[in-house]
Motif scaffolding. Structure first.
Motif, PDB file in Angstrom:
ATOM      1  N   THR A   1       0.810  -1.221   0.000  1.00  0.00           N
ATOM      2  CA  THR A   1       0.000   0.000   0.000  1.00  0.00           C
ATOM      3  C   THR A   1       0.842   1.270   0.000  1.00  0.00           C
ATOM      4  O   THR A   1       0.325   2.340  -0.277  1.00  0.00           O
ATOM      5  CB  THR A   1      -0.947   0.026   1.215  1.00  0.00           C
ATOM      6  OG1 THR A   1      -0.158  -0.053   2.402  1.00  0.00           O
ATOM      7  CG2 THR A   1      -1.944  -1.115   1.159  1.00  0.00           C
ATOM      8  N   ASP A   2       2.134   1.161   0.310  1.00  0.00           N
ATOM      9  CA  ASP A   2       2.981   2.351   0.297  1.00  0.00           C
ATOM     10  C   ASP A   2       3.168   2.897  -1.117  1.00  0.00           C
ATOM     11  O   ASP A   2       3.593   4.025  -1.293  1.00  0.00           O
ATOM     12  CB  ASP A   2       4.324   2.072   0.953  1.00  0.00           C
ATOM     13  CG  ASP A   2       5.112   0.984   0.250  1.00  0.00           C
ATOM     14  OD1 ASP A   2       4.486   0.101  -0.365  1.00  0.00           O
ATOM     15  OD2 ASP A   2       6.352   1.006   0.329  1.00  0.00           O
ATOM     16  N   ARG A   3       2.847   2.112  -2.120  1.00  0.00           N
ATOM     17  CA  ARG A   3       2.923   2.610  -3.502  1.00  0.00           C
ATOM     18  C   ARG A   3       1.934   3.732  -3.750  1.00  0.00           C
ATOM     19  O   ARG A   3       2.131   4.566  -4.626  1.00  0.00           O
ATOM     20  CB  ARG A   3       2.634   1.481  -4.495  1.00  0.00           C
ATOM     21  CG  ARG A   3       3.665   0.424  -4.521  1.00  0.00           C
ATOM     22  CD  ARG A   3       3.255  -0.679  -5.458  1.00  0.00           C
ATOM     23  NE  ARG A   3       4.104  -1.817  -5.267  1.00  0.00           N
ATOM     24  CZ  ARG A   3       4.770  -2.400  -6.243  1.00  0.00           C
ATOM     25  NH1 ARG A   3       4.652  -1.965  -7.469  1.00  0.00           N
ATOM     26  NH2 ARG A   3       5.532  -3.422  -5.992  1.00  0.00           N
ATOM     27  N   PHE A   4       0.849   3.750  -3.005  1.00  0.00           N
ATOM     28  CA  PHE A   4      -0.185   4.761  -3.192  1.00  0.00           C
ATOM     29  C   PHE A   4      -0.056   5.919  -2.215  1.00  0.00           C
ATOM     30  O   PHE A   4      -0.876   6.829  -2.225  1.00  0.00           O
ATOM     31  CB  PHE A   4      -1.568   4.116  -3.048  1.00  0.00           C
ATOM     32  CG  PHE A   4      -1.824   3.048  -4.064  1.00  0.00           C
ATOM     33  CD1 PHE A   4      -2.129   3.373  -5.370  1.00  0.00           C
ATOM     34  CD2 PHE A   4      -1.732   1.713  -3.709  1.00  0.00           C
ATOM     35  CE1 PHE A   4      -2.354   2.394  -6.316  1.00  0.00           C
ATOM     36  CE2 PHE A   4      -1.952   0.727  -4.643  1.00  0.00           C
ATOM     37  CZ  PHE A   4      -2.264   1.064  -5.953  1.00  0.00           C
ATOM     38  N   SER A   5       0.938   5.888  -1.377  1.00  0.00           N
ATOM     39  CA  SER A   5       1.088   6.900  -0.340  1.00  0.00           C
ATOM     40  C   SER A   5       1.828   8.128  -0.881  1.00  0.00           C
ATOM     41  O   SER A   5       2.923   8.023  -1.426  1.00  0.00           O
ATOM     42  CB  SER A   5       1.865   6.326   0.848  1.00  0.00           C
ATOM     43  OG  SER A   5       2.112   7.342   1.785  1.00  0.00           O
ATOM     44  N   PRO A   6       1.246   9.308  -0.684  1.00  0.00           N
ATOM     45  CA  PRO A   6       1.920  10.539  -1.111  1.00  0.00           C
ATOM     46  C   PRO A   6       2.901  11.074  -0.074  1.00  0.00           C
ATOM     47  O   PRO A   6       3.536  12.096  -0.297  1.00  0.00           O
ATOM     48  CB  PRO A   6       0.756  11.512  -1.297  1.00  0.00           C
ATOM     49  CG  PRO A   6      -0.231  11.088  -0.268  1.00  0.00           C
ATOM     50  CD  PRO A   6      -0.110   9.568  -0.209  1.00  0.00           C
ATOM     51  N   TRP A   7       3.051  10.403   1.072  1.00  0.00           N
ATOM     52  CA  TRP A   7       3.817  10.964   2.177  1.00  0.00           C
ATOM     53  C   TRP A   7       5.296  11.132   1.855  1.00  0.00           C
ATOM     54  O   TRP A   7       5.914  12.091   2.304  1.00  0.00           O
ATOM     55  CB  TRP A   7       3.622  10.155   3.451  1.00  0.00           C
ATOM     56  CG  TRP A   7       2.181  10.165   3.859  1.00  0.00           C
ATOM     57  CD1 TRP A   7       1.361   9.083   3.967  1.00  0.00           C
ATOM     58  CD2 TRP A   7       1.368  11.308   4.144  1.00  0.00           C
ATOM     59  NE1 TRP A   7       0.088   9.479   4.318  1.00  0.00           N
ATOM     60  CE2 TRP A   7       0.067  10.845   4.431  1.00  0.00           C
ATOM     61  CE3 TRP A   7       1.610  12.671   4.184  1.00  0.00           C
ATOM     62  CZ2 TRP A   7      -0.979  11.702   4.755  1.00  0.00           C
ATOM     63  CZ3 TRP A   7       0.563  13.518   4.499  1.00  0.00           C
ATOM     64  CH2 TRP A   7      -0.699  13.033   4.788  1.00  0.00           C
ATOM     65  N   GLY A   8       5.882  10.216   1.097  1.00  0.00           N
ATOM     66  CA  GLY A   8       7.291  10.373   0.727  1.00  0.00           C
ATOM     67  C   GLY A   8       7.516  11.622  -0.115  1.00  0.00           C
ATOM     68  O   GLY A   8       8.454  12.389   0.111  1.00  0.00           O
TER      69      GLY A   8
ATOM     70  N   THR B   1       4.765  17.541  -6.429  1.00  0.00           N
ATOM     71  CA  THR B   1       3.737  17.933  -5.463  1.00  0.00           C
ATOM     72  C   THR B   1       2.683  18.788  -6.146  1.00  0.00           C
ATOM     73  O   THR B   1       1.484  18.613  -5.909  1.00  0.00           O
ATOM     74  CB  THR B   1       4.367  18.693  -4.279  1.00  0.00           C
ATOM     75  OG1 THR B   1       5.317  17.841  -3.646  1.00  0.00           O
ATOM     76  CG2 THR B   1       3.317  19.123  -3.273  1.00  0.00           C
TER      77      THR B   1
ATOM     78  N   TYR C   1       0.442  16.585  -8.112  1.00  0.00           N
ATOM     79  CA  TYR C   1      -0.450  15.875  -7.206  1.00  0.00           C
ATOM     80  C   TYR C   1      -1.582  16.798  -6.737  1.00  0.00           C
ATOM     81  O   TYR C   1      -2.754  16.415  -6.734  1.00  0.00           O
ATOM     82  CB  TYR C   1       0.355  15.342  -6.014  1.00  0.00           C
ATOM     83  CG  TYR C   1      -0.409  14.397  -5.142  1.00  0.00           C
ATOM     84  CD1 TYR C   1      -0.612  13.077  -5.511  1.00  0.00           C
ATOM     85  CD2 TYR C   1      -0.935  14.826  -3.931  1.00  0.00           C
ATOM     86  CE1 TYR C   1      -1.326  12.210  -4.711  1.00  0.00           C
ATOM     87  CE2 TYR C   1      -1.643  13.967  -3.124  1.00  0.00           C
ATOM     88  CZ  TYR C   1      -1.831  12.658  -3.516  1.00  0.00           C
ATOM     89  OH  TYR C   1      -2.542  11.810  -2.725  1.00  0.00           O
TER      90      TYR C   1
END
Length: 175
Positions: A2-9, A110, A113
């Protein structure tokens, strides 16, 4: 997975590039304040007195901007690869340019996004009502103003990197 969909990085790199690199400094508080206060103020004002009568035009603009930003990322990534290949020739001369481009990439992605998020907000709202006012008008305002500020921040960085690169190239004697 699920980290593939995370914008946090990406958002973390975006925020990290807002650090003030001068000795004894930590954050560029002015930039952070502008990036948070100006969109919030615009959204509050839009929520009380604003109306978006043609949200389809706004949607078209942010959708096109998303594509343009992703395209500009490809160009900057290619330029950064060229600079990485030349690092042995100009190890110190282009270090600042590489840093500018690395920071700019985080801002561009960013912005892409945020632009896509604004488009999604507008699509959902246009299906609720053709005329957006009150809260419906303020929701796309915050990311749109943030996006405008990001682009305002990106362009001078790119221009400075361009100038620095050309100064480095001018200082190299012809073969």
């Amino acid at each position: 997975m699920t980290d593939r969909f995370s914008p946090w990085g990406l958002l973390g790199r975006h925020l990290a590039s807002l650090r003030d690199h001068r000795p004894g400094r930590t954050w560029d508080w002015t930039a952070l304040a502008v990036l948070l206060v100006v969109p919030t103020a615009a959204a509050v004002v839009m929520g009380f007195v604003g109306t978006i009568t043609m949200p389809a035009g706004w949607f078209t603009g942010v959708a096109l901007l998303t594509g343009g930003l992703i395209g500009s990322f490809s160009y900057i990534a290619g330029l950064r690869m060229k600079l990485a290949e030349r690092e042995s020739t100009f190890p110190d001369g282009e270090a600042q340019i590489r840093q500018y481009l690395d920071e700019t990439v985080a801002h561009i992605l960013t912005a892409a996004y945020v632009s896509a998020l604004t488009a999604i907000i507008l699509v959902v709202e246009m299906n609720l009502n053709r005329r957006l006012d009150g809260l419906l008008a303020s929701l796309p305002t915050w990311p749109s103003v943030y996006l405008l500020l990001l682009i305002t921040m990106i362009l001078p960085r790119l221009f400075h990197a361009y100038e620095e690169l050309n100064d480095v190239l001018r200082s190299v004697p012809p073969k």
